[in-house]
Design a protein around this motif. Structure first.
Motif, short mmCIF file in Angstrom:
data_model
loop_
_atom_site.label_atom_id
_atom_site.label_comp_id
_atom_site.label_asym_id
_atom_site.label_seq_id
_atom_site.Cartn_x
_atom_site.Cartn_y
_atom_site.Cartn_z
N VAL A 93 0.23 1.54 -2.31
CA VAL A 93 -0.86 1.84 -1.39
C VAL A 93 -1.34 0.56 -0.72
O VAL A 93 -1.52 0.51 0.51
CB VAL A 93 -2.02 2.54 -2.13
CG1 VAL A 93 -3.21 2.72 -1.19
CG2 VAL A 93 -1.57 3.88 -2.69
N ALA A 94 -1.57 -0.50 -1.49
CA ALA A 94 -2.06 -1.76 -0.92
C ALA A 94 -1.06 -2.35 0.05
O ALA A 94 -1.44 -2.93 1.09
CB ALA A 94 -2.36 -2.75 -2.04
N MET A 95 0.25 -2.18 -0.24
CA MET A 95 1.29 -2.74 0.63
C MET A 95 1.24 -2.16 2.03
O MET A 95 1.50 -2.85 3.02
CB MET A 95 2.66 -2.47 0.00
CG MET A 95 3.80 -3.25 0.65
SD MET A 95 3.82 -4.99 0.12
CE MET A 95 3.86 -5.81 1.70
N LEU A 96 0.88 -0.87 2.15
CA LEU A 96 0.81 -0.23 3.46
C LEU A 96 -0.21 -0.91 4.36
O LEU A 96 -0.06 -0.93 5.59
CB LEU A 96 0.45 1.25 3.30
CG LEU A 96 1.51 2.13 2.60
CD1 LEU A 96 0.96 3.53 2.38
CD2 LEU A 96 2.80 2.15 3.40
N PHE A 97 -1.26 -1.47 3.77
CA PHE A 97 -2.29 -2.13 4.55
C PHE A 97 -1.94 -3.60 4.81
O PHE A 97 -2.19 -4.12 5.90
CB PHE A 97 -3.64 -2.05 3.83
CG PHE A 97 -4.20 -0.67 3.78
CD1 PHE A 97 -3.82 0.23 2.79
CD2 PHE A 97 -5.12 -0.24 4.72
CE1 PHE A 97 -4.34 1.51 2.74
CE2 PHE A 97 -5.66 1.03 4.69
CZ PHE A 97 -5.26 1.91 3.70
N VAL A 98 -1.38 -4.26 3.82
CA VAL A 98 -1.11 -5.70 3.94
C VAL A 98 0.06 -5.95 4.88
O VAL A 98 -0.01 -6.81 5.78
CB VAL A 98 -0.83 -6.32 2.56
CG1 VAL A 98 -0.42 -7.79 2.70
CG2 VAL A 98 -2.07 -6.21 1.68
#
Length: 667
Positions: A93-98
Motif C-alpha cells: 500500500v505504501a509503495m503505491l504512494f511513494v
C-alpha cells in the motif's frame, strides 16, 4: 605506579545487542500509516474542491507521502510485524504512494542491496545521490527512481518472475493513468493531487534519508559498518520527529530489523559500545566528530542541545602527535628575555592543529646541524583562532637563544600537533571558581586556560596568582591588565614579586607552600574552589600540590603542569627484558626491549617515530594506551586520574612488568 592489565578492545565485528526485537505489530507504524492516509485523502479533497491554495495541498500531500516512506522502509526490513504477510501488506500500500513504478518486493530487494553495499559506487543504488558531485545533487534528489529502476533492470535475471511482472504491471498502469488524464483534460488535477507532491517527497527523501547520512563517507559496509553511515546529533527535539528518527541512521544500518521509533533507545543503550568502535557522528550543522570530540560535545551541549547545537572546542584531528612544517607569522618581544611566537597554520592543517586550553606544542628544528626538540605550552585562547607560544630565554638554551635573536616571520619550523591534558572541559552553563598559580613562563598554559574559560563560561570566576622577579620580567603583563579590565567582576590577578622592593610587603617574596597555606586560611578557602591549576618549576609545584592535598583538595580538581620532570639516573637492576608491540599510525611493530629501557626508548632504538618531547614525564606527549600486559611508571606529572583509569601511560616513564606489552599511540 603500575597500570593494570587492560583487556583487548572490543571486536569491531560483534554488534552490541540493541535490546529491541521485532514486535508482533508495530503500533507506531499503524498510527503514522493511518494518519498519513487520512492527511493525503484530505489534501486530495481540498485539491479537487479548490478549498485550499495549490501550494498548500501539494505540501500537505508531499508530507503524507514522506511519512508513508517510513512505513515502506520498515516493511522492507520486515520490522513492522513478526508475520511476513503483515509487512508485505503495509509495504504494498505504501509503495503505491511513494513510487508506483516499482513493486514492493523489488524495492525491498534494491534497498537491502544498499545495506549490503553501502558507499560501494558500483553496487550501491543509493550512491547515485550520496556520492554525487555537489553541483549535481539537487537534480539527482528528484530522480531517485532512476538508479533504482536501472539497478532492477541489471538484476532482472536474479528476481522471481512474479516480482518482475508486478513491476511491469505497475509501470504500465502508471503510464495508462497519466495518458488517460492527459486525454481527458485532468492532467493538472493529477499533477496537483499526486505527481508534484510525489516528486517533492522524493526530493526530500533522497536528501534526508540518503545524502545526509552517507555523503562524504569513504568506508563501505563491508570495510567498516560503523563508518559507512553516520548519526547526526543536535536539535533532537525537532530533528528526530522531522526525520522520523533517521538522524540516527547509523543505528538503523547496524540493526536494520528494529522499528524506526526504537533507534534512539538502541543508541542510548549502547552508546559507549558504538563509540569504542569509532562510530561516525556529525552535528546537525555538518561538523564531523570523532568519538572523543562527541563526548566533549555532549558534555558541553548537554543542556543546550535540545535548543541549539553549540560547537565545542575541538581536539586535534591527528590520531597521535605528528610533525608538520608550519611558517612563523610573527615574533613579538614580551619582556627583555621572552618572546611571543605566532604561527601561520595552513588551512589544510587547521583541523590537525585544533587545540584545547592547556595543551602544548613540540618544536623541532635543525640548529647548526644538530636537531633540537623543545616543548612549549600554547598561550592563545581556543576562541581566538590563533596558535601561539611564549618562549622565555634560558642561558645557554639552544632554541630559546635562537628564538630571541634569530627567529623571524616567514621562517618555517617543524611543529608537532597539540598534546597534553592540563586543561579541563569548559561548559557555557557552568558557574565555577578557578584558581591558578604560576611562576615565570608557567603563565603560558595558564593564560590559555584563563582566557578560554572566561570567554566561554560567563558565570565563572578566576583568580590568578602569578610569581615573578619584578614587573619587567612579567610575561603577558599588559595582556593580563587588559583582561582584568575586561572581566573586572570575574577576574582577579595577584602578582607576587621576589625582587621588587616597591611591591606591597605581603606580596613580596616567592610563591611557596607556606604562603599558600596562609592564603587558604584567609581569602582562598580550598573548599570553595572547583578547579586548581599549578604550573612552574618542579620544586614550587610539588610543594604547592602537597599543601592543597593536605587541605582536602581532591586530585580530580588539581591540575599540574611542570617545566620538566625530575631527572633520574638510568637503573637496570630489578627490570627485565620484554617483548613490546607498538601500534602507531595504523601500523604495528614488535620490538625487543632491553632490561631498564622504557617503552619509548625501545621504540626509538628500533627507528619508530614515536611522539615525545620532555622525556621527564611532564608533558604527556608520549601518552599511549596499554592494551595488553602491564607497566610501571617511574613518575607521572601529566596524566589525569581518568587517563590512568583508562589504561593510559607515559611511555617515556614506563617499564614492562610483564613478559609482553602492547601499547597503542593511536588510541
Amino acid at each position: 605506579m603500575t597500570a593494570s592489565t587492560v583487556q583487548p578492545a572490543p571486536s569491531r565485528h560483534a554488534l552490541p545487542d540493541p535490546g529491541v526485537r521485532v514486535p508482533s505489530l508495530s503500533w507506531p507504524i499503524v498510527v503514522i500509516f493511518s494518519a498519513a492516509l487520512t492527511v493525503f485523502a484530505a489534501a486530495t479533497w481540498a485539491a479537487l474542491t479548490a478549498s485550499l491554495p495549490v501550494p498548500v495541498t501539494v505540501a500537505v500531500s508531499a508530507a503524507a507521502i514522506f511519512v508513508l516512506f517510513t512505513v515502506l522502509h520498515d516493511a522492507s526490513h520486515y520490522s513492522i510485524s513478526t508475520h511476513r504477510w503483515v509487512n508485505v501488506a503495509f509495504g504494498r500500500v505504501a509503495m503505491l504512494f511513494v513510487s508506483p513504478l516499482i513493486s514492493f518486493k523489488s524495492f525491498a530487494f534494491i534497498h537491502i542491496e544498499h545495506h549490503r553495499n553501502t558507499n560501494d559506487d558500483e553496487n550501491d543504488p543509493d550512491h547515485f545521490v550520496s556520492g554525487a558531485p555537489t553541483w549535481q545533487v539537487p537534480v539527482r534528489f528528484a530522480l531517485m527512481d532512476v538508479p533504482y529502476l536501472a539497478f532492477l533492470v541489471r538484476n532482472l535475471g536474479r528476481r522471481p518472475r512474479a516480482e518482475v511482472l508486478e513491476t511491469a504491471f505497475l509501470i504500465t498502469a502508471s503510464a495508462a493513468v497519466i495518458v488517460g488524464c492527459s486525454v481527458s483534460g485532468h492532467l493538472w488535477t493529477l499533477a496537483v493531487v499526486y505527481l508534484i507532491p510525489e516528486r517533492v517527497a522524493m526530493f526530500v527523501l533522497a536528501w534526508w534519508f540518503d545524502w545526509l547520512p552517507h555523503h562524504d563517507l569513504e568506508d563501505t559496509q563491508q570495510e567498516n559498518r560503523y563508518r559507512a553511515t553516520r548519526n547526526r546529533v543536535g536539535a533532537e527535539w525537532i530533528l528526530t520527529p522531522l526525520l522520523l528518527s533517521q538522524n540516527y541512521h547509523l543505528v538503523h544500518h547496524l540493526h536494520p530489523s528494529i522499528p524506526f521509533h526504537r533507534y534512539v533507545a538502541a543508541w542510548r543503550r549502547n552508546e559507549e559500545a558504538y563509540l569504542e568502535r569509532d562510530a561516525a557522528i556529525g552535528t546537525v550543522f555538518g561538523q564531523q566528530l570523532d568519538p572523543q570530540e562527541y563526548r566533549e560535545w555532549k558534555r558541553l551541549n548537554g543542556r543546550l542541545a535540545p535548543i541549539l547545537p553549540i560547537r565545542a572546542p575541538r581536539r586535534s584531528s591527528a590520531s597521535h602527535p605528528v610533525f608538520h612544517r608550519v611558517p612563523v607569522a610573527s615574533v613579538e618581544r614580551l619582556t627583555g628575555d621572552s618572546v611571543l611566537v605566532r604561527f601561520a597554520v595552513p588551512d589544510q592543517l587547521r583541523d590537525q592543529f585544533a587545540f584545547q586550553a592547556g595543551q602544548h606544542l613540540t618544536v623541532r628544528t635543525d640548529l647548526g646541524g644538530e636537531g633540537v626538540r623543545r616543548s612549549y605550552s600554547i598561550c592563545s585562547s581556543v576562541a581566538s583562532g590563533e596558535l601561539a607560544i611564549g618562549v622565555k630565554h634560558i642561558p645557554g638554551g639552544a632554541f630559546s637563544s635562537f628564538a630571541m635573536g634569530q627567529l623571524r616571520a616567514g621562517d618555517v619550523l617543524e611543529l608537532m600537533t597539540p598534546a597534553g591534558s592540563f586543561g579541563t572541559p569548559v561548559d557555557p552553563l557552568a558557574a565555577k571558581t578557578y584558581v591558578a598559580i604560576a611562576a615565570g613562563s608557567g603563565i603560558t598554559p595558564i593564560l590559555s586556560v584563563l582566557t578560554t574559560t572566561l570567554e566561554v563560561e560567563a558565570e565563572s570566576r578566576f583568580t590568578l596568582i602569578y610569581g615573578n622577579r619584578d614587573a619587567g620580567s612579567t610575561m603577558f603583563g599588559e595582556q593580563l591588565a587588559d583582561l582584568e579590565t575586561l572581566y573586572a567582576d570575574r577576574l582577579r590577578v595577584i602578582h607576587v614579586r621576589s625582587r621588587d622592593p616597591r611591591h606591597p610587603a605581603p606580596l613580596r617574596g616567592r610563591v611557596d607552600g607556606a604562603r599558600l597555606a596562609a592564603w587558604l586560611t584567609t581569602d582562598l578557602a580550598a573548599a570553595a574552589v572547583d578547579e586548581w591549576f599549578l604550573c612552574g618549576p618542579v620544586e614550587m609545584v610539588t610543594d604547592l600540590r602537597d599543601v592543597l592535598l593536605d587541605h582536602g583538595v581532591s586530585t580530580e580538581r588539581l591540575h599540574v603542569e611542570l617545566f620538566h620532570g625530575y631527572d633520574r639516573p638510568r637503573v637496570t637492576d630489578g627490570y627485565r627484558p620484554a617483548n613490546v608491540t607498538v601500534r602507531l599510525s595504523g601500523q604495528q611493530r614488535e620490538l625487543a626491549l632491553d632490561a631498564g629501557d622504557t617503552v619509548l626508548e625501545s621504540a626509538l632504538k628500533a627507528g619508530v617515530e614515536a611522539p615525545y618531547a620532555c622525556l621527564g614525564g611532564a608533558c604527556g606527549t608520549c601518552r599511549a594506551k596499554v592494551l595488553q600486559g602491564s607497566v610501571e611508571m617511574d613518575q607521572d606529572f601529566a596524566l589525569s586520574p581518568s587517563d590512568l583509569a583508562g589504561g593510559y601511560v607515559l611511555t617515556c616513564q614506563s617499564h614492562p612488568t610483564s613478559s609482553s606489552v602492547v601499547v597503542d599511540y593511536d588510541a
